[in-house]
Every structure is written in C-alpha cells, then in structure tokens.
Design a protein around this motif. Structure first.
Motif, PDB file in Angstrom:
ATOM      1  N   LYS A  82      84.825  54.892  21.273  1.00 56.30           N
ATOM      2  CA  LYS A  82      84.763  55.482  22.744  1.00 56.30           C
ATOM      3  C   LYS A  82      85.905  55.707  23.527  1.00 56.30           C
ATOM      4  CE  LYS A  82      79.795  55.317  22.671  1.00 56.30           C
ATOM      5  NZ  LYS A  82      78.601  54.809  23.796  1.00 56.30           N
ATOM      6  N   GLY A 118      83.018  50.583  21.743  1.00 56.89           N
ATOM      7  CA  GLY A 118      82.245  51.355  20.761  1.00 56.89           C
ATOM      8  C   GLY A 118      81.294  50.232  20.092  1.00 56.89           C
ATOM      9  N   LYS A 119      80.043  50.581  19.858  1.00 59.72           N
ATOM     10  CA  LYS A 119      79.320  49.224  19.277  1.00 59.72           C
ATOM     11  C   LYS A 119      78.727  49.766  17.674  1.00 59.72           C
ATOM     12  CE  LYS A 119      77.346  48.045  23.403  1.00 59.72           C
ATOM     13  NZ  LYS A 119      75.798  47.980  24.398  1.00 59.72           N
ATOM     14  N   GLU A 120      79.077  50.861  17.358  1.00 64.49           N
ATOM     15  CA  GLU A 120      78.862  51.608  16.060  1.00 64.49           C
ATOM     16  C   GLU A 120      80.019  51.692  15.060  1.00 64.49           C
ATOM     17  OE1 GLU A 120      75.667  51.473  15.157  1.00 64.49           O
ATOM     18  OE2 GLU A 120      75.031  50.990  17.183  1.00 64.49           O
ATOM     19  N   ALA A 121      80.564  50.672  14.201  1.00 62.14           N
ATOM     20  CA  ALA A 121      81.656  50.819  13.625  1.00 62.14           C
ATOM     21  C   ALA A 121      81.707  49.659  12.482  1.00 62.14           C
ATOM     22  CB  ALA A 121      83.119  50.726  14.561  1.00 62.14           C
ATOM     23  N   ARG A 122      82.415  49.926  11.649  1.00 65.20           N
ATOM     24  CA  ARG A 122      82.480  48.879  10.565  1.00 65.20           C
ATOM     25  C   ARG A 122      84.005  48.001  10.525  1.00 65.20           C
ATOM     26  NH1 ARG A 122      84.548  48.006   5.104  1.00 65.20           N
ATOM     27  NH2 ARG A 122      83.332  46.509   4.058  1.00 65.20           N
ATOM     28  N   LYS A 138      77.738  41.605  10.849  1.00 67.58           N
ATOM     29  CA  LYS A 138      77.062  42.816  11.221  1.00 67.58           C
ATOM     30  C   LYS A 138      77.026  42.956  12.476  1.00 67.58           C
ATOM     31  CE  LYS A 138      74.403  43.629   6.831  1.00 67.58           C
ATOM     32  NZ  LYS A 138      72.956  44.110   6.214  1.00 67.58           N
ATOM     33  N   ASP A 139      76.616  42.060  13.447  1.00 68.42           N
ATOM     34  CA  ASP A 139      76.505  42.126  14.788  1.00 68.42           C
ATOM     35  C   ASP A 139      77.840  42.145  15.637  1.00 68.42           C
ATOM     36  OD1 ASP A 139      76.902  39.526  14.340  1.00 68.42           O
ATOM     37  OD2 ASP A 139      75.260  38.754  15.802  1.00 68.42           O
ATOM     38  N   ALA A 157      80.361  44.146  15.833  1.00 69.00           N
ATOM     39  CA  ALA A 157      80.618  45.567  16.351  1.00 69.00           C
ATOM     40  C   ALA A 157      79.813  45.802  17.828  1.00 69.00           C
ATOM     41  CB  ALA A 157      80.458  46.602  15.506  1.00 69.00           C
ATOM     42  N   ALA A 158      78.705  45.206  17.904  1.00 61.20           N
ATOM     43  CA  ALA A 158      78.066  45.319  19.033  1.00 61.20           C
ATOM     44  C   ALA A 158      78.149  44.235  20.124  1.00 61.20           C
ATOM     45  CB  ALA A 158      76.377  45.199  19.023  1.00 61.20           C
ATOM     46  N   GLN A 195      80.661  43.363  22.298  1.00 58.35           N
ATOM     47  CA  GLN A 195      81.546  43.836  23.164  1.00 58.35           C
ATOM     48  C   GLN A 195      82.480  42.954  23.837  1.00 58.35           C
ATOM     49  OE1 GLN A 195      82.602  47.759  23.134  1.00 58.35           O
ATOM     50  NE2 GLN A 195      81.909  46.885  21.290  1.00 58.35           N
TER      51      GLN A 195
END
Length: 334
Positions: free
Chosen positions: A166, A175-179, A190-191, A193-194, A196
């Motif tokens: 974003k 941005g919270k949804e990315a690999r 896995k967490d 990305a979220a 921030q």
C-alpha cells in the motif's frame, strides 16, 4: 526491469558518489533521492547527477513537526518511479547492499515472494579517527559478529515489489497481506507480514543469508562528529553521542565479504568521475566544519572519549536479558 534505490539525504555529499557507484554496480537501474536543507553542496551535486540521467532528484522543504524522514517518505511513495518500479529498496547512504556470491539485486527476490528482509550488519570505526576521502567499503573492515545477541543489530530494510504493498516505509513497506522471505529464500513466519511494527529479525536464524546491508553508521571519529552535528533524519531531536557510538561501534570480526563487489564498484565510480569537482566542493565544506568543531572544548573532549571507547563488546545472553527486564519494569511514561 526497473530496480529502484530510494533514499533521503541532507549534507551527505562526500559519501554520495561512492554509494551510487556501489549500487549501480549491484544492479540498481534507477535512483530516487529526496534532499532537504542542504548546506554542503549535496543539492547541487544531485541536480547535476539528475541532469545527466543518473538520479531523479526530489528536493523538498520540511514543514510541521513530523519527522523529516516521514515527510520525505510521503513524497517518495507517491512518486511514479516508485509506484511503477518492479523492485524497490529504501535505505540510507551509510547502508551498502552486499550480495555474497557477487550476483545482482535482480537475482535476490524469488518470483513467488513480495518482500525480502535484508538484515543490518553493524560496522565499527576500525580504530580510525581521521577522515580519509576514500570509499567507505575500503576503509572499514571490522564489524559485529553475524549472530550478535543485540536486537538493534538485526534491524532490516526491505527489498520489495511496490505493486504488492500500500505504500513505502522506512524499514518495511505498508501492507499486511504479502509473502515475505529471508535473504536465504526461506519464508518468514506466517504472521510476519501482519506485524507492521516489527522492524528487526532478532531471534530468527540468519544462517545462509546470501545478502544483507553493511551498516556503516559511525565511520571514523571525524565523520561521526559531522553526523552528530547533522542529526538523524528520523529523529532530529535525538542526541547523537556516546550512547549512539557505543551501541554501534563493534570491531569484533574482520568482514571483507563485500570485496566480491569491489571491482565492479570501482569501475562504476570511474564512470561518475565527471562529478568529481562537485564532490570535492562538498568535501571542502565538511573539512572546514571539522576545523571549526575541533576548536570547541566539548568537541575535543568528545573526540577523546570516542577514542577511549575503541570498540564495544557484544552483550552475552544474561546481560541482554537483564537489560530487557529492567526496561520492561520502567513506567511507560519514562
């Protein structure tokens, strides 16, 4: 393929050409550089570089109370070069990308990943007091060990695909949804990305990382004095002194891994020789400032104290745990 290096600078003309050369040699195709309040000729050097198509220069005047780096980030993140880039990295002029196998930045990020966290490697002053106008990577050869037990030493900057996020950020894009992956290609938790607010990789095994950022945050004592006067872009009111020095001046292991990129960097620097006169003008301004600073008793005392603080010792796990416990016990308003 557009691979964009982004930075924000003030009065860093003496170090700019070598930084540009190293990263042109590393495979960055474009440079987007914001500058503000320059008094050493950095802005003139940037304008000349832009005229020849080497960089895109975005001068701006800070306003209000927000940090200068935050204000720059807003402008840089809206720029078309960033929004249309295939890959981008925001980092500072004292941070140098190292790719251990000598390949290029285009080879780093796997196709199925959106971001790669590039860990800091803190470099000390290598015992150098005087400032010699030679490339940083050739002068400073001693650093903290890779596995140092200090969270600060595991901060990171992010090579990323702008289209997957974003907006631009200092340490990580928004941005919270990315690999996300490490610089060894392994996926981050896995967490991650979220999270921030997470800006360091402390506690995550960095073995086999093939790329990182050498962080020359102190350089020589002379250069540190100039930095102390200039201040930090993201914390203009934060004092740069003994504490800053002691937390970063690690001269524990010899680290020459950047040398695999040295010859290409030298060749790229030679291509920028037409800007040498502007570079020298910037150097002259800083030489004069150093002379003025060294006429002050407090600066002479600071030089002596930094000389005595020849190198910091990495903390052991018990020391670190005790420090973190003391911090946690402090009232939130202190």
């Amino acid at each position: 393929m557009t691979i964009l290096a982004i930075t924000c600078i003030r009065d860093e003309g003496p170090w700019l050409l070598d930084w540009l050369a190293h990263h042109r040699a590393a495979g960055f195709t474009d440079f987007l550089i914001a500058s503000h309040d320059c008094t050493d000729g950095t802005d003139a050097l940037l304008s000349a570089l832009e005229e020849k198509g080497v960089v895109t220069h975005l001068p701006f005047t800070p306003e209000g109370e927000k940090s200068v780096q935050w204000q720059a980030m807003k402008k840089l993140g809206k720029h078309g070069l960033y929004q249309n880039a295939d890959l981008a990295l925001f980092f500072d002029v004292d941070e140098y990308l190292v790719i251990e196998d000598g390949s290029y930045v285009s080879d780093l990020l796997p196709e199925d990943a959106a971001a790669m966290a590039l860990r800091w490697h803190l470099f000390g002053n290598s015992g150098l007091g005087n400032w010699e106008d030679r490339p940083v990577i050739e002068r400073f050869r001693y650093a903290a060990p890779d596995d140092i037990g200090l969270p600060l030493a595991h901060f990171f900057k992010t090579l990323h695909r702008p289209s997957a996020f974003k907006g631009l950020g200092v340490h990580r894009p928004k941005g919270k949804e990315a690999r996300w992956v490490q610089a060894n290609g392994r996926p981050l938790p896995k967490d991650f990305a979220a999270q921030q607010a997470r800006i360091n990789l402390f506690g995550i095994d960095g073995a086999d990382e093939r790329a990182w950022l050498n962080h020359y945050s102190v350089r020589s004592i002379d250069e540190f004095l100039l930095k102390a006067v200039r201040g930090l872009p993201n914390h203009m009111d934060k004092r740069v002194g003994h504490g800053y020095w002691s937390e970063r001046n690690f001269n524990v292991v010899e680290d020459t891994r950047i040398d695999v990129m040295l010859e290409r960097a030298r060749a790229a620097r030679a291509e920028l020789s037409e800007f040498d006169s502007l570079h020298e003008e910037c150097v002259a301004v800083h030489r004069k400032r150093l002379t003025e600073l060294k006429s002050q008793r407090r600066i002479v005392n600071l030089i002596w104290h930094l000389t005595l603080l020849a190198g910091s010792t990495p903390p052991g796990p018990t020391q670190l745990a005790a420090h973190l416990k003391r911090l946690k016990a402090l009232p939130t308003d202190t």
